[in-house]
Design a protein around this motif. Sequence first.
Motif, PDB file in Angstrom:
ATOM      1  N   SER A   1      -5.337 -22.902   5.809  1.00 33.58           N
ATOM      2  CA  SER A   1      -4.544 -22.910   7.042  1.00 33.58           C
ATOM      3  C   SER A   1      -5.188 -23.817   8.077  1.00 33.58           C
ATOM      4  N   ILE A   2      -4.353 -24.263   9.024  1.00 35.34           N
ATOM      5  CA  ILE A   2      -4.808 -25.051  10.165  1.00 35.34           C
ATOM      6  C   ILE A   2      -4.258 -24.407  11.429  1.00 35.34           C
ATOM      7  N   ILE A   3      -5.110 -24.227  12.409  1.00 32.50           N
ATOM      8  CA  ILE A   3      -4.702 -23.665  13.697  1.00 32.50           C
ATOM      9  C   ILE A   3      -4.862 -24.746  14.767  1.00 32.50           C
ATOM     10  N   ILE A   4      -3.792 -25.001  15.499  1.00 32.55           N
ATOM     11  CA  ILE A   4      -3.832 -25.997  16.570  1.00 32.55           C
ATOM     12  C   ILE A   4      -4.457 -25.350  17.802  1.00 32.55           C
ATOM     13  N   GLU A   5      -5.599 -25.847  18.213  1.00 28.69           N
ATOM     14  CA  GLU A   5      -6.262 -25.329  19.416  1.00 28.69           C
ATOM     15  C   GLU A   5      -5.670 -25.966  20.669  1.00 28.69           C
ATOM     16  N   GLU A   6      -5.484 -27.258  20.618  1.00 30.94           N
ATOM     17  CA  GLU A   6      -4.869 -27.989  21.731  1.00 30.94           C
ATOM     18  C   GLU A   6      -4.309 -29.292  21.186  1.00 30.94           C
ATOM     19  N   GLU A   7      -3.278 -29.798  21.815  1.00 30.14           N
ATOM     20  CA  GLU A   7      -2.689 -31.050  21.352  1.00 30.14           C
ATOM     21  C   GLU A   7      -1.976 -31.774  22.486  1.00 30.14           C
ATOM     22  N   ARG A   8      -1.954 -33.093  22.358  1.00 34.89           N
ATOM     23  CA  ARG A   8      -1.222 -33.955  23.277  1.00 34.89           C
ATOM     24  C   ARG A   8      -0.494 -34.995  22.437  1.00 34.89           C
ATOM     25  N   THR A   9       0.780 -35.150  22.683  1.00 28.71           N
ATOM     26  CA  THR A   9       1.585 -36.070  21.886  1.00 28.71           C
ATOM     27  C   THR A   9       2.244 -37.117  22.767  1.00 28.71           C
ATOM     28  N   SER A  10       2.520 -38.255  22.168  1.00 30.79           N
ATOM     29  CA  SER A  10       3.283 -39.324  22.808  1.00 30.79           C
ATOM     30  C   SER A  10       4.177 -39.912  21.717  1.00 30.79           C
ATOM     31  N   PRO A  11       5.056 -40.825  22.050  1.00 31.60           N
ATOM     32  CA  PRO A  11       5.938 -41.391  21.013  1.00 31.60           C
ATOM     33  C   PRO A  11       5.202 -42.010  19.837  1.00 31.60           C
ATOM     34  N   THR A  12       3.972 -42.455  20.033  1.00 34.11           N
ATOM     35  CA  THR A  12       3.261 -43.121  18.933  1.00 34.11           C
ATOM     36  C   THR A  12       1.845 -42.602  18.709  1.00 34.11           C
ATOM     37  N   ARG A  13       1.419 -41.571  19.448  1.00 36.21           N
ATOM     38  CA  ARG A  13       0.033 -41.113  19.315  1.00 36.21           C
ATOM     39  C   ARG A  13      -0.051 -39.600  19.365  1.00 36.21           C
ATOM     40  N   TYR A  14      -0.992 -39.054  18.592  1.00 36.98           N
ATOM     41  CA  TYR A  14      -1.258 -37.622  18.588  1.00 36.98           C
ATOM     42  C   TYR A  14      -2.751 -37.411  18.787  1.00 36.98           C
ATOM     43  N   THR A  15      -3.099 -36.531  19.710  1.00 35.78           N
ATOM     44  CA  THR A  15      -4.497 -36.186  19.977  1.00 35.78           C
ATOM     45  C   THR A  15      -4.603 -34.673  20.088  1.00 35.78           C
ATOM     46  N   GLY A  16      -5.557 -34.091  19.386  1.00 33.00           N
ATOM     47  CA  GLY A  16      -5.707 -32.649  19.459  1.00 33.00           C
ATOM     48  C   GLY A  16      -7.041 -32.177  18.916  1.00 33.00           C
ATOM     49  N   ARG A  17      -7.213 -30.861  18.972  1.00 33.41           N
ATOM     50  CA  ARG A  17      -8.365 -30.200  18.354  1.00 33.41           C
ATOM     51  C   ARG A  17      -7.842 -29.051  17.515  1.00 33.41           C
ATOM     52  N   ILE A  18      -8.409 -28.879  16.329  1.00 35.87           N
ATOM     53  CA  ILE A  18      -7.872 -27.913  15.391  1.00 35.87           C
ATOM     54  C   ILE A  18      -8.984 -27.056  14.786  1.00 35.87           C
ATOM     55  N   THR A  19      -8.576 -25.908  14.269  1.00 39.55           N
ATOM     56  CA  THR A  19      -9.442 -25.078  13.430  1.00 39.55           C
ATOM     57  C   THR A  19      -8.948 -25.212  12.002  1.00 39.55           C
ATOM     58  N   VAL A  20      -9.853 -25.521  11.095  1.00 38.57           N
ATOM     59  CA  VAL A  20      -9.495 -25.715   9.690  1.00 38.57           C
ATOM     60  C   VAL A  20     -10.149 -24.612   8.865  1.00 38.57           C
ATOM     61  N   ASN A  21      -9.323 -23.835   8.145  1.00 39.20           N
ATOM     62  CA  ASN A  21      -9.814 -22.789   7.255  1.00 39.20           C
ATOM     63  C   ASN A  21      -9.715 -23.268   5.813  1.00 39.20           C
ATOM     64  N   PHE A  22     -10.852 -23.335   5.136  1.00 39.93           N
ATOM     65  CA  PHE A  22     -10.881 -23.764   3.746  1.00 39.93           C
ATOM     66  C   PHE A  22     -10.841 -22.553   2.814  1.00 39.93           C
ATOM     67  N   ASN A  23     -10.240 -22.730   1.659  1.00 37.17           N
ATOM     68  CA  ASN A  23     -10.283 -21.727   0.608  1.00 37.17           C
ATOM     69  C   ASN A  23     -11.686 -21.732   0.012  1.00 37.17           C
ATOM     70  N   PRO A  24     -12.476 -20.676   0.202  1.00 34.60           N
ATOM     71  CA  PRO A  24     -13.874 -20.710  -0.245  1.00 34.60           C
ATOM     72  C   PRO A  24     -14.037 -20.992  -1.728  1.00 34.60           C
ATOM     73  N   GLY A  25     -13.173 -20.373  -2.562  1.00 34.20           N
ATOM     74  CA  GLY A  25     -13.314 -20.560  -4.001  1.00 34.20           C
ATOM     75  C   GLY A  25     -13.130 -22.009  -4.413  1.00 34.20           C
ATOM     76  N   ARG A  26     -12.114 -22.659  -3.857  1.00 33.34           N
ATOM     77  CA  ARG A  26     -11.862 -24.051  -4.228  1.00 33.34           C
ATOM     78  C   ARG A  26     -12.938 -24.975  -3.657  1.00 33.34           C
ATOM     79  N   ALA A  27     -13.354 -24.697  -2.426  1.00 31.47           N
ATOM     80  CA  ALA A  27     -14.360 -25.564  -1.814  1.00 31.47           C
ATOM     81  C   ALA A  27     -15.684 -25.481  -2.557  1.00 31.47           C
ATOM     82  N   ARG A  28     -16.055 -24.282  -3.005  1.00 27.22           N
ATOM     83  CA  ARG A  28     -17.315 -24.148  -3.740  1.00 27.22           C
ATOM     84  C   ARG A  28     -17.316 -24.986  -5.007  1.00 27.22           C
ATOM     85  N   GLY A  29     -16.138 -25.190  -5.596  1.00 26.83           N
ATOM     86  CA  GLY A  29     -16.067 -25.981  -6.807  1.00 26.83           C
ATOM     87  C   GLY A  29     -16.490 -27.425  -6.598  1.00 26.83           C
TER      88      GLY A  29
END
Length: 233
Positions: free
Chosen positions: A88-116
């Motif tokens: 999953s991804i959680i949007i902490e903050e974001e700013r958008t324009s017609p051609t640009r996106y800027t934000g900060r996110i929380t990224v949750n990784f699947n532990p089992g797959r990442a360990r591989g």
Amino acid sequence: MAALIATALVMLAPLSAPRAQDEAAAPAAAPAPISFTQRGVPAEATAENGVVARERALANGRRAAWERIASGSGRSLSDAQIEAMVSSIIIEEERTSPTRYTGRITVNFNPGRARGYIGGAATAEGGGGGGGSAPAEGTADRRPQGPMPAAATVEVVALYGTLNEWLELRRRLAGASARIDVVAISTDRARLRLGLRAAPGVAAQELATQGITMTPGSGAPGDAWRVGLAGRS
């Protein structure tokens, strides 16, 4: 004088030897646990429109989060491989324009797959930059899953009304298809190349169980089929 020096050396030797032994016996510091939840990850991109900019920004954010936990592994992964590990991804903050996106996110990784990818001995810990770990997954996901073979490859036009509709449609298609390639994209539609796990007629029924409609298109090149979220007006 020589006798006094010799006596002093004999007295000092027992004092220094135990210290050296203690240093040798001291256990090595344990490696820091790996966090599968990364917070405050920057996500930025510029593109021809806001939809594409957001897609690229989130891909950049996923990669930045992965590099935080896999630094030193020496493995180079594709965007698709990294995305497959993200639960999953959680949007902490974001700013958008017609051609640009800027934000900060929380990224949750699947532990089992990442360990591989980073080694089975990796230990989960509270989230980077603030605590909280991703939930443990079943043993079926302990190793990264390779791409499933496609029974048929078709070009489809995906229809959506909003950015959130596109993201949800893409998420469902990615889970129900063997492969998904974005050929072109705009603010209300995208041309995709889908690797289906069954013939189109059968695949349409399977996609319906995922809340996706798949109907014949206009027959023009690249528009053999059309897909969208079920129930969309």
